[in-house]
Design a protein around this motif. Structure first.
Motif, PDB file in Angstrom:
ATOM      1  N   UNK A  58       4.143 -19.407  -6.636  1.00 11.44           N
ATOM      2  CA  UNK A  58       3.556 -18.900  -5.401  1.00 11.44           C
ATOM      3  C   UNK A  58       2.197 -18.240  -5.597  1.00 11.44           C
ATOM      4  N   UNK A  60      -1.934 -18.387  -5.334  1.00  9.58           N
ATOM      5  CA  UNK A  60      -2.987 -19.110  -4.604  1.00  9.58           C
ATOM      6  C   UNK A  60      -4.365 -18.588  -4.978  1.00  9.58           C
ATOM      7  N   UNK A  65      -3.671  -8.571  -6.090  1.00  5.59           N
ATOM      8  CA  UNK A  65      -3.921  -7.475  -5.148  1.00  5.59           C
ATOM      9  C   UNK A  65      -3.493  -6.129  -5.730  1.00  5.59           C
ATOM     10  N   UNK A  68       0.250  -4.846  -7.179  1.00  7.08           N
ATOM     11  CA  UNK A  68       1.073  -6.041  -7.413  1.00  7.08           C
ATOM     12  C   UNK A  68       1.096  -6.508  -8.868  1.00  7.08           C
ATOM     13  N   UNK A 126       2.095   7.464 -11.361  1.00 12.94           N
ATOM     14  CA  UNK A 126       2.226   6.053 -10.990  1.00 12.94           C
ATOM     15  C   UNK A 126       3.503   5.412 -11.528  1.00 12.94           C
TER      16      UNK A 126
ATOM     17  N   UNK B 267      -0.848 -16.573   0.585  1.00 14.75           N
ATOM     18  CA  UNK B 267      -0.266 -15.517  -0.229  1.00 14.75           C
ATOM     19  C   UNK B 267       0.221 -14.359   0.649  1.00 14.75           C
ATOM     20  N   UNK B 270       3.478 -15.265   2.346  1.00 16.45           N
ATOM     21  CA  UNK B 270       4.598 -15.207   1.397  1.00 16.45           C
ATOM     22  C   UNK B 270       4.982 -13.758   1.124  1.00 16.45           C
ATOM     23  N   UNK B 271       3.962 -12.907   0.991  1.00 14.83           N
ATOM     24  CA  UNK B 271       4.196 -11.485   0.697  1.00 14.83           C
ATOM     25  C   UNK B 271       4.888 -10.789   1.879  1.00 14.83           C
ATOM     26  N   UNK B 344      -6.436 -10.602  -0.716  1.00 15.09           N
ATOM     27  CA  UNK B 344      -5.077 -10.739  -0.178  1.00 15.09           C
ATOM     28  C   UNK B 344      -4.732  -9.518   0.667  1.00 15.09           C
ATOM     29  N   UNK B 345      -5.164  -8.355   0.189  1.00 12.87           N
ATOM     30  CA  UNK B 345      -4.879  -7.132   0.937  1.00 12.87           C
ATOM     31  C   UNK B 345      -5.487  -7.186   2.342  1.00 12.87           C
ATOM     32  N   UNK B 361       3.457  -3.340   1.237  1.00  8.28           N
ATOM     33  CA  UNK B 361       3.447  -2.043   0.576  1.00  8.28           C
ATOM     34  C   UNK B 361       2.547  -1.120   1.397  1.00  8.28           C
ATOM     35  N   UNK B 366      -0.998   4.327  -1.437  1.00 11.74           N
ATOM     36  CA  UNK B 366      -1.567   3.939  -2.735  1.00 11.74           C
ATOM     37  C   UNK B 366      -3.011   4.452  -2.847  1.00 11.74           C
ATOM     38  N   UNK B 369      -3.155   8.158  -3.485  1.00  5.70           N
ATOM     39  CA  UNK B 369      -2.850   8.470  -4.881  1.00  5.70           C
ATOM     40  C   UNK B 369      -4.057   8.170  -5.772  1.00  5.70           C
TER      41      UNK B 369
END
Lengths: 202, 646
Positions: A58, A60, A65, A68, A126, B267, B270-271, B344-345, B361, B366, B369
């Motif tokens: 999966x 692409x 990101x 991830x 983290x 992507x 899918x996410x 992607x974000x 997410x 994030x 932080x």
């Protein structure tokens, strides 16, 4: 496997792109769909660099990101910290603990954080797992400081659930480096594997 | 692994290999039986040109590093006029340089397939702006193809030649950094016999002044021809293999994903775990094929266009929908940022908002932080390499002018002279602009040679420009400055290669990828143009360089100093390959007083400050042995030791 994401960080000129390429070929030979993301040009000149290695069914785009990355391979401690937000919760960082002090720090315009502080942020803030050791020292022990990236790749293969077989990765390194450098690189690879095993208690 | 230059020539159809997007395009051009390739390097397009350089001779392709994008464009265009398949490549701003020819010749069309590869750089990883080449395509009415991954880039290259030939029209193949510099699995196709045999192909130019001479009487015929062609192409693109509809056929929501954005959309979905959407995958952001668009919109209640940079697709879709009376909500730049590159974000955030669902997410958490980490990070911008001759030139210039001059500079590695401690770059704009800006400043600051206009205190102006940039667009600017009696010092930082983009050869190098060209020494050009003072120095000799700069500054008029020393990165690379060694410098702690002159005025990345000992130190793995530090230190603390090659 859906996807496996690695970010590789360091200072331009340390061999970040080479490491990404080796892992990419190893993944391709293992039958995965592969994407590598690189930055060339100006950023390569001793600046901070990040490369992405992704493989699985999966994948692409070529960039991992934020939040991830399964694992981060870092050639320099501050360059690990700079991209910490790419690591997923519970991810792992394999890091060379030998710092390269930026000119701005030498000029007194900025401070270099302590290794303990960097490690604390990874582990506490983290929730990441830390595999840190002086890879440059091991590379010198193997025979040449340029094998630092091979040491680190060796250590990376020991990360729990790492999808690529260490022997497959070794094979790609063997055919990627000049013939006269094979022996030192194999030695470096083994020293990296051992370092990670020692830290992980394997 | 095998060398890329070998892989790109492999006669192994069906073999899966790992190639950079740019290398995949080179392979595509070979599979398309390309005859002529000409380009000026520019990130992120350079590896395409370098790959062509590496394989051209074996493949029987004529390849050249041209002096600039306009010349490269004309070279390839004339080959296409002669019936050959030809290609040129450039970074996005390169098309600005080639634009004069591009915009005027588009109406003349081509005979052989003509593909203009343009690599955009959203987020400006190595660029001065983030212009969107698809806007140029629309401006010129030229179709633009944009791949979503390296394999598609290869396939599209072949298609681009066919499309160009079929309609006798230009075709742009547009990539961005994230396709050009992405590596992915690429399946090799068939190579034509001529490529395999390395047989050079020749064409024939058929005279037709009504077509190839753009006097107004002829040019008036061009515009209607162009408009007719582009509408026919729009029709054709309904069946283009890189445009398709996928996903749930009866979905109520749709996403349009042009070019590389398709990868991020896939992507993101899918996410998010979302699959009840229809996707229009567009390999041709201009012109949008309306037939396919109409089919896609059937049954949809709302649409999102996930597009990087300018709303090129969005404007076409909205205009067409308005004319058709379609009133469903069409989202685009209201949800997707218009600045910087797609990620992607960004795609996942826009799609989540569009669908009214949560992101996978919590990005805000994030970010919060990470905000706490940021203050701890020392900056590490790119810097001039250790042993870079430009550092010494800048050091000498700053010293000779006591830091009081204005320093217009140019595009290249030496732009990094902007950073502390050198800070010897006050302006950079575009290729070759240093000299034009210097001349303009000279006039504006009363530095020109017309006596009655001179102010009592003359403002000193020192322009810096690299060898490749000098030949690219510096030449007309220097002629202008000399002709108009400017009063400036032009320092040509001549490292004998086009270093920033990967050490490509240029007229100052003399060599071409296929043997010797004719070397053109910059000082001879300056003399022939009538510069008032011309000298050549070796910047590794800082004292002489400084003294020469002083001398040049005393001369009224245009002085040209050529600071010549090979690119250190290039030289060290060659030495490593040959197994040669170079000296490594270290600090004699007894002599080092801790004055930091080396760090605060010179700034070699191999020198760092030892906080405990309060002394400078050299990182031995980074020292490339130029000895500049030893010349800069007032106390002679830097001494060479027997070094090993790294």
């Amino acid at each position: 496997m859906k996807e496996y994401n690695i970010v590789i960080t360091g200072v331009g000129g340390q061999g970040v792109l080479t490491a990404a390429n080796i892992l990419g070929w190893a993944a391709l030979r293992a039958g995965y769909k592969v994407r590598l993301g690189e930055v060339h040009g100006m950023s390569q000149r001793f600046g901070s660099v990040i490369s992405y290695v992704r493989f699985g069914e999966d994948v692409y785009g070529s960039m991992v990101p934020e939040g991830k990355a399964d694992v981060m391979l870092s050639f320099e401690p501050v360059e690990a910290l700079r991209y910490i937000n790419y690591l997923k919760e519970g991810g792992m960082v394999v890091v060379n603990t030998k710092p390269i002090v930026p000119v701005q720090v030498s000029m007194g315009m900025a401070k270099y954080p302590s290794l303990d502080e960097i490690r604390r942020i990874f582990e506490e803030d983290f929730k990441a797992k830390w595999i840190g050791f002086n890879a440059e020292e091991l590379a010198e022990k193997a025979g040449h400081v340029v094998t630092t990236n091979t040491v680190l790749i060796g250590a990376l293969t020991q990360v729990p659930e790492f999808p690529l077989d260490a022997e497959h990765v070794r094979e790609v390194i063997k055919i990627s480096v000049p013939p006269k450098a094979v022996d030192v690189n194999m030695k470096a690879f083994d020293l990296g594997i051992q370092a990670a095993k020692d830290i992980l208690g394997l | 692994m095998a060398k890329v230059s070998d892989i790109v020539l492999w006669d192994k159809p069906g073999e899966k290999v790992l190639l950079l997007g740019n290398q995949a395009i080179a392979r595509g051009a070979l599979e398309a039986n390309i005859a002529v390739y000409a380009a000026y390097p520019g990130t992120p397009s350079s590896e395409l040109t370098d790959t062509m350089a590496a394989v051209a001779e074996k493949a029987g392709v004529y390849m050249e590093y041209s002096t600039n994008e306009k010349v490269a464009f004309e070279t390839a265009l004339a080959a296409a006029w002669s019936g050959l398949r030809a290609m040129t490549a450039m970074k996005h701003v390169g098309l600005n340089v080639a634009a004069d020819t591009f915009m005027s010749a588009v109406g003349m069309g081509v005979e052989g397939g003509f593909v203009i590869m343009v690599a955009d750089d959203p987020s400006m990883w190595s660029s001065q702006n983030e212009q969107d080449t698809r806007v140029y395509a629309k401006f010129a009415n030229v179709p633009v193809l944009e791949p979503a991954d390296p394999h598609e880039a290869k396939e599209m290259t072949k298609y681009a030649f066919e499309l160009s030939e079929k309609f006798k029209h230009f075709v742009i193949l547009r990539t961005t950094t994230r396709t050009s510099h992405a590596r992915g699995d690429v399946v090799l196709g068939e190579l034509p016999e001529e490529i395999k045999q390395g047989k050079r192909k020749f064409g024939k130019f058929k005279k037709d002044p009504s077509r190839f001479v753009d006097v107004p009487a002829n040019a008036r015929n061009f515009h209607p021809i162009i408009l007719e062609k582009i509408e026919k192409i729009r029709e054709e693109l309904n069946n283009c293999p890189f445009n398709w509809i996928e996903g749930k056929e009866d979905a109520k929501v749709g996403i349009i994903a042009p070019g590389l954005s398709y990868a991020y959309v896939k992507e993101a979905l899918a996410w998010l775990g979302v699959d009840n959407v229809k996707i229009l995958k567009l390999g041709t952001p201009f012109p949008v094929p309306y037939g396919l668009l109409e089919k896609f919109l059937e049954g949809l209640e709302k649409v999102l266009i996930v597009e990087e940079l300018e709303p090129v697709v969005e404007e076409q879709v909205k205009t067409w929908a308005y004319d058709k009376g379609i009133t469903i909500p069409i989202h685009g730049k209201d949800l997707v940022p218009r600045i910087y590159e797609m990620t992607t974000r960004r795609a996942v955030t826009a799609i989540a908002k569009f669908l009214g669902v949560e992101t996978p997410i919590n990005f805000e958490e994030l970010d919060a932080k990470y905000e706490k980490v940021k203050p701890l990070l020392p900056p590490r911008p790119p810097s001039l390499c250790p042993a870079c001759p430009h550092r010494n030139s800048f050091y000498a210039i700053k010293k000779a002018t006591k830091g009081k001059a204005i320093y217009p500079s140019d595009i290249g590695c030496y732009t990094l002279g902007l950073l502390p401690p050198l800070q010897a770059v006050d302006t950079t704009v575009a290729m070759g602009a240093s000299i034009g800006i210097a001349h303009g400043l000279s006039i504006a600051q009363n530095g020109s040679l017309s006596e009655e206009q001179k102010s009592p205190e003359k403002q000193v102006i020192v322009a810096t420009i690299g060898d490749s940039t000098f030949y690219h667009t510096g030449l007309p600017a220097l002629a202008n400055a000399i002709y108009n009696r400017s009063n400036v010092l032009v320092v040509v930082l001549d490292n004998l290669v086009t270093a920033m983009t990967g050490d490509q050869p240029n007229p100052s190098t003399g060599e071409t990828p296929h043997g010797m060209g004719k070397r053109i020494p910059i000082e001879e050009v300056a003399k022939a143009m009538g510069a008032d003072f011309v000298a050549v120095v070796d910047p590794y000799d800082i004292k002489t360089t400084y003294e020469t700069m002083k001398k040049a500054l005393e001369v009224e008029g245009v002085s040209v100093v050529v600071a010549r020393q090979p690119c250190a990165l290039y030289r060290i690379g060659q030495m490593r390959r040959k197994g040669e060694k170079w000296p490594i410098y270290q600090v004699n702690e007894e002599k080092c007083t801790g004055c930091r002159a080396c760090i605060n005025t010179y700034g070699c990345p191999a020198i760092y400050w030892d906080e405990e000992k309060k002394k400078a130190r050299v990182e031995p793995t980074m020292c490339w042995g130029c000895g500049g530090c030893a010349q800069v230190c007032p106390f002679g603390a830097f001494e060479p030791i027997e070094g090993g090659s790294q």
